[in-house]
Design a protein around this motif. Structure first.
Motif, PDB file in Angstrom:
ATOM      1  N   ILE A  39       0.834  -1.197   0.000  1.00 55.93           N
ATOM      2  CA  ILE A  39       0.000   0.000   0.000  1.00 55.93           C
ATOM      3  C   ILE A  39       0.874   1.255   0.000  1.00 55.93           C
ATOM      4  O   ILE A  39       0.536   2.270  -0.611  1.00 55.93           O
ATOM      5  CB  ILE A  39      -0.968  -0.008   1.216  1.00 55.93           C
ATOM      6  N   GLU A  40       2.016   1.187   0.661  1.00 59.17           N
ATOM      7  CA  GLU A  40       2.900   2.348   0.702  1.00 59.17           C
ATOM      8  C   GLU A  40       3.539   2.601  -0.667  1.00 59.17           C
ATOM      9  O   GLU A  40       3.658   3.736  -1.111  1.00 59.17           O
ATOM     10  CB  GLU A  40       3.987   2.139   1.761  1.00 59.17           C
ATOM     11  N   SER A  41       3.950   1.525  -1.338  1.00 58.43           N
ATOM     12  CA  SER A  41       4.533   1.668  -2.679  1.00 58.43           C
ATOM     13  C   SER A  41       3.505   2.205  -3.656  1.00 58.43           C
ATOM     14  O   SER A  41       3.804   3.040  -4.508  1.00 58.43           O
ATOM     15  CB  SER A  41       5.035   0.317  -3.192  1.00 58.43           C
ATOM     16  N   TYR A  42       2.286   1.710  -3.519  1.00 59.99           N
ATOM     17  CA  TYR A  42       1.209   2.148  -4.403  1.00 59.99           C
ATOM     18  C   TYR A  42       1.006   3.660  -4.289  1.00 59.99           C
ATOM     19  O   TYR A  42       0.947   4.375  -5.290  1.00 59.99           O
ATOM     20  CB  TYR A  42      -0.068   1.401  -4.014  1.00 59.99           C
ATOM     21  N   LEU A  43       0.935   4.144  -3.049  1.00 51.52           N
ATOM     22  CA  LEU A  43       0.756   5.581  -2.842  1.00 51.52           C
ATOM     23  C   LEU A  43       1.971   6.354  -3.338  1.00 51.52           C
ATOM     24  O   LEU A  43       1.846   7.417  -3.939  1.00 51.52           O
ATOM     25  CB  LEU A  43       0.524   5.880  -1.354  1.00 51.52           C
ATOM     26  N   GLU A  44       3.145   5.820  -3.087  1.00 50.13           N
ATOM     27  CA  GLU A  44       4.368   6.505  -3.505  1.00 50.13           C
ATOM     28  C   GLU A  44       4.405   6.659  -5.029  1.00 50.13           C
ATOM     29  O   GLU A  44       4.693   7.728  -5.540  1.00 50.13           O
ATOM     30  CB  GLU A  44       5.595   5.722  -3.006  1.00 50.13           C
ATOM     31  N   ASN A  45       4.079   5.583  -5.729  1.00 49.17           N
ATOM     32  CA  ASN A  45       4.128   5.640  -7.187  1.00 49.17           C
ATOM     33  C   ASN A  45       3.133   6.659  -7.739  1.00 49.17           C
ATOM     34  O   ASN A  45       3.443   7.396  -8.669  1.00 49.17           O
ATOM     35  CB  ASN A  45       3.861   4.258  -7.783  1.00 49.17           C
ATOM     36  N   HIS A  46       1.938   6.693  -7.144  1.00 51.61           N
ATOM     37  CA  HIS A  46       0.952   7.664  -7.611  1.00 51.61           C
ATOM     38  C   HIS A  46       1.329   9.080  -7.201  1.00 51.61           C
ATOM     39  O   HIS A  46       1.066  10.032  -7.918  1.00 51.61           O
ATOM     40  CB  HIS A  46      -0.441   7.296  -7.109  1.00 51.61           C
ATOM     41  N   GLY A  47       1.925   9.217  -6.039  1.00 52.29           N
ATOM     42  CA  GLY A  47       2.355  10.539  -5.583  1.00 52.29           C
ATOM     43  C   GLY A  47       3.403  11.120  -6.509  1.00 52.29           C
ATOM     44  O   GLY A  47       3.365  12.291  -6.870  1.00 52.29           O
ATOM     45  N   ILE A  48       4.335  10.311  -6.936  1.00 47.97           N
ATOM     46  CA  ILE A  48       5.397  10.772  -7.835  1.00 47.97           C
ATOM     47  C   ILE A  48       4.823  11.157  -9.191  1.00 47.97           C
ATOM     48  O   ILE A  48       5.174  12.168  -9.768  1.00 47.97           O
ATOM     49  CB  ILE A  48       6.476   9.673  -7.995  1.00 47.97           C
ATOM     50  N   LYS A  49       3.889  10.319  -9.692  1.00 50.24           N
ATOM     51  CA  LYS A  49       3.307  10.560 -11.005  1.00 50.24           C
ATOM     52  C   LYS A  49       2.708  11.961 -11.087  1.00 50.24           C
ATOM     53  O   LYS A  49       2.783  12.633 -12.104  1.00 50.24           O
ATOM     54  CB  LYS A  49       2.220   9.507 -11.266  1.00 50.24           C
ATOM     55  N   PHE A  50       2.080  12.405 -10.015  1.00 53.10           N
ATOM     56  CA  PHE A  50       1.377  13.675 -10.016  1.00 53.10           C
ATOM     57  C   PHE A  50       2.314  14.866  -9.876  1.00 53.10           C
ATOM     58  O   PHE A  50       2.037  15.958 -10.363  1.00 53.10           O
ATOM     59  CB  PHE A  50       0.376  13.679  -8.861  1.00 53.10           C
ATOM     60  N   SER A  51       3.440  14.652  -9.208  1.00 53.38           N
ATOM     61  CA  SER A  51       4.317  15.761  -8.844  1.00 53.38           C
ATOM     62  C   SER A  51       4.633  16.629 -10.043  1.00 53.38           C
ATOM     63  O   SER A  51       5.116  16.160 -11.064  1.00 53.38           O
ATOM     64  CB  SER A  51       5.626  15.230  -8.276  1.00 53.38           C
ATOM     65  N   GLY A  52       4.382  17.886  -9.913  1.00 55.57           N
ATOM     66  CA  GLY A  52       4.784  18.809 -10.957  1.00 55.57           C
ATOM     67  C   GLY A  52       3.853  18.860 -12.146  1.00 55.57           C
ATOM     68  O   GLY A  52       3.950  19.760 -12.976  1.00 55.57           O
ATOM     69  N   ALA A  53       2.925  17.892 -12.263  1.00 59.81           N
ATOM     70  CA  ALA A  53       2.041  17.876 -13.424  1.00 59.81           C
ATOM     71  C   ALA A  53       1.007  18.990 -13.336  1.00 59.81           C
ATOM     72  O   ALA A  53       0.431  19.389 -14.337  1.00 59.81           O
ATOM     73  CB  ALA A  53       1.338  16.531 -13.550  1.00 59.81           C
ATOM     74  N   PHE A  54       0.764  19.484 -12.165  1.00 61.25           N
ATOM     75  CA  PHE A  54      -0.265  20.503 -11.974  1.00 61.25           C
ATOM     76  C   PHE A  54       0.350  21.659 -11.210  1.00 61.25           C
ATOM     77  O   PHE A  54       1.053  21.462 -10.221  1.00 61.25           O
ATOM     78  CB  PHE A  54      -1.434  19.893 -11.191  1.00 61.25           C
ATOM     79  N   ASP A  55       0.083  22.869 -11.658  1.00 67.55           N
ATOM     80  CA  ASP A  55       0.641  24.028 -10.977  1.00 67.55           C
ATOM     81  C   ASP A  55       0.098  24.126  -9.550  1.00 67.55           C
ATOM     82  O   ASP A  55      -1.110  24.026  -9.322  1.00 67.55           O
ATOM     83  CB  ASP A  55       0.304  25.292 -11.757  1.00 67.55           C
ATOM     84  N   ALA A  56       0.988  24.359  -8.595  1.00 67.87           N
ATOM     85  CA  ALA A  56       0.607  24.340  -7.177  1.00 67.87           C
ATOM     86  C   ALA A  56      -0.401  25.440  -6.837  1.00 67.87           C
ATOM     87  O   ALA A  56      -1.380  25.197  -6.129  1.00 67.87           O
ATOM     88  CB  ALA A  56       1.854  24.469  -6.300  1.00 67.87           C
ATOM     89  N   ASN A  57      -0.180  26.645  -7.329  1.00 65.63           N
ATOM     90  CA  ASN A  57      -1.122  27.728  -7.015  1.00 65.63           C
ATOM     91  C   ASN A  57      -2.498  27.468  -7.635  1.00 65.63           C
ATOM     92  O   ASN A  57      -3.525  27.730  -7.008  1.00 65.63           O
ATOM     93  CB  ASN A  57      -0.582  29.078  -7.492  1.00 65.63           C
ATOM     94  N   CYS A  58      -2.507  26.949  -8.845  1.00 64.94           N
ATOM     95  CA  CYS A  58      -3.787  26.615  -9.482  1.00 64.94           C
ATOM     96  C   CYS A  58      -4.532  25.583  -8.646  1.00 64.94           C
ATOM     97  O   CYS A  58      -5.749  25.672  -8.442  1.00 64.94           O
ATOM     98  CB  CYS A  58      -3.556  26.082 -10.892  1.00 64.94           C
TER      99      CYS A  58
END
Lengths: 351, 351
Positions: free
Chosen positions: B252-271
């Motif tokens: 479960i931890e790896s699953y969350l980690e992989n999804h967390g990394i995938k998202f990083s930077g893909a969306f502007d933080a302020n938006c």
């Protein structure tokens, strides 16, 4: 005037359950009531992750304890009748040896050199205190939340020395959701640059990460429905201006913020990481190869399993699993499902 | 070869719902299918928080869209029959004007000078695109998650220009639990020192905070029971060594980690912060003074409310409230409660 807990320093080596050992660890504990002549009225209390040994007020320390409503003269854990023992968990930071303690071999804090901590170690440390107090067999072990698992570890590791077990919002092992919550809490702390890979200045700890972790914890104590009833969409009175549109606007945000601040710095960050991890690692099935085999090792006369319907961290399905397993080896097993709890086992004043 | 979405630049001032305005904002959109001669076959899709306008592949852009299985020839939203429009939410960062865009008045990014964003603004921006395309009345508005609320905002602000409404895991307003989740996600980002009060370098954004926020989001998409079935206490294969005891050990931890990394930077933080806040702020009851009054403003011929039993962010109780309110003003209202969803409305590939 208040005094700290009593301490028992083990002479020599304490082998850890997984690997490694501690030299001359200290166990902090408090007691209430008197041990009777038959020495059969001792009750051992295991706390959740964050409390100290100070479960209730006493002549030595009249400040209210974390379970003040439960332990005392005429209270459910009646100190007129029982000799009550509470041990600060091994790995914690309120007198017992933990990552924030000085390693006698180096003269420096253990920090991340502390060996992997398990709830079996927490249970074993308490068992040493019980032995130190001259008690061979406990009347009852009581454990809440993480302490429910520590208590179960005690019962399965020393089945001959405990007669009754009360588990409140405990579990046979952590499920993925609870692991995910705790894993994310740990990551919040580790992501705070002040954590510095465990080498933070104790006077300047990673409180931002700790505050975030605390808030996430708070969110697992009540169900979404309870929150809707309590807070609705009420606006916070703290929300005085529109200067910063990301400050708390809703009451629920202020509530979390106030509790997050209260916790900051009260608990050592590395100790938190170790105890949180220990909660993930526990699995009754390790004791015999399966849950069934683990239950079969128990020699309990009476068991009370208490769960709270709104608990999402240790849900009712786990309480039922625990009660069924207990009933398979102990006829006198009772399950009590509470609709809600004024007192939340995972959520103590110091938690 | 792929091309970006089409854009429509509004000539002049766009007044925001709460306060402030934008000058000459850009709205990015894509369309599929053909508008018929009667101009009565247009379907407007509102996305969740994070997708772009690219809901499905097309001749212009053959890459799969975020709702590829739903929109296309012979699919539920059938492009042989309907003219389908998807607009990147105002405040987002995929072509529509948002906090990451250049303010034409200053030549610099808006960042936190962007006015308070509401889902009424998101709806209004889409309405301008619909008008730009020459459509007076929509056949159907479809919205998922945050888009369910944006769609509701559309229906209540322009009741004369929409005939049917499909809401998937939407709500009449956010409840405290959802507000708490989003508030904590925002705090995770704001607590990352790289956020720098919104003034981060776009090439070096607060990805740690974004990764934590993403993981917390992931935890609200499935119930604890689903996770237990899927992951159990399986150990991660990534967990090769004991060198670092706080790395991912459980699947479960790896699953969350992989999804967390995938998202990083893909969306502007302020938006993200602005759209997240907009989701908290929406309340149908603002339109008329009560939920009842809000529903009475609608002029819908047909409504479909879809909810997922395991959704903790927009729970079934809210889907039922929505369906009851709709039924009070529209006889042809249907509620569908799904046991689980292969497709999670809050959870798109880019989300």
């Amino acid at each position: 005037m208040t005094s700290g807990p009593r301490t028992y320093t083990l002479a020599g080596r304490f082998d850890m359950y997984r690997a490694g050992h501690l030299d001359s660890p200290v166990f902090a504990y408090e007691t209430w009531g008197e041990l009777n002549d038959a020495q059969d009225n001792a009750v051992l209390i295991f706390s959740g992750l964050s409390p100290s040994a100070h479960a209730a007020s006493s002549a030595d320390d009249p400040t209210p304890g974390w379970w003040e409503e439960m332990i005392g003269s005429g209270l459910p854990v009646d100190t007129n009748r029982f000799f009550v023992i509470s041990v600060n968990s091994l790995g914690s930071c309120f007198g017992s040896t933990g990552p924030a303690s000085i390693d006698p071999n180096t003269g420096k804090r253990y920090r991340l050199s502390f060996p992997v901590l398990t709830l079996e170690d927490v249970a074993e440390a308490a068992h040493r205190v019980v032995g130190h107090l001259g008690i061979e067999c406990l009347h009852t072990v009581v454990g809440c939340s993480m302490g429910g698992m520590s208590g179960l570890a005690y019962c399965v590791r020393h089945p001959e020395s405990v007669r009754r077990f009360v588990t409140i919002s405990g579990a046979t092992r952590a499920l993925p959701y609870a692991i995910a919550v705790r894993s994310l809490q740990r990551e919040m702390i580790r992501s705070d640059s002040k954590w510095n890979n465990g080498n933070y200045d104790p006077a300047d700890p990673p409180i931002t990460g700790q505050r975030l972790a605390r808030k996430l914890g708070m969110m697992t104590y009540r169900s979404a429905e309870e929150w809707a009833q309590r807070f609705g969409r009420e606006r916070s009175t703290d929300h005085a201006s529109d200067d910063d549109q990301f400050v708390a606007e809703f009451s629920i945000e202020s509530y979390l913020e106030n509790h997050g601040i209260k916790f900051s710095g009260a608990f050592d960050a590395n100790c938190y990481l170790y105890l949180s991890r220990a909660s993930d690692l526990f699995d009754l099935a390790e004791h015999g190869g399966s849950l069934e085999a683990g239950f079969k090792r128990l020699q309990l006369d009476r068991v009370l399993v208490i769960g709270v319907r709104t608990d999402v961290l240790f849900p009712l399905v786990q309480q039922r699993e625990l009660a069924e397993g207990m009933a398979s080896v102990c006829d006198d097993t009772q399950l009590v499902e509470l609709d809600c709890a004024l007192f939340f086992p995972h959520h103590f004043p110091t938690a």
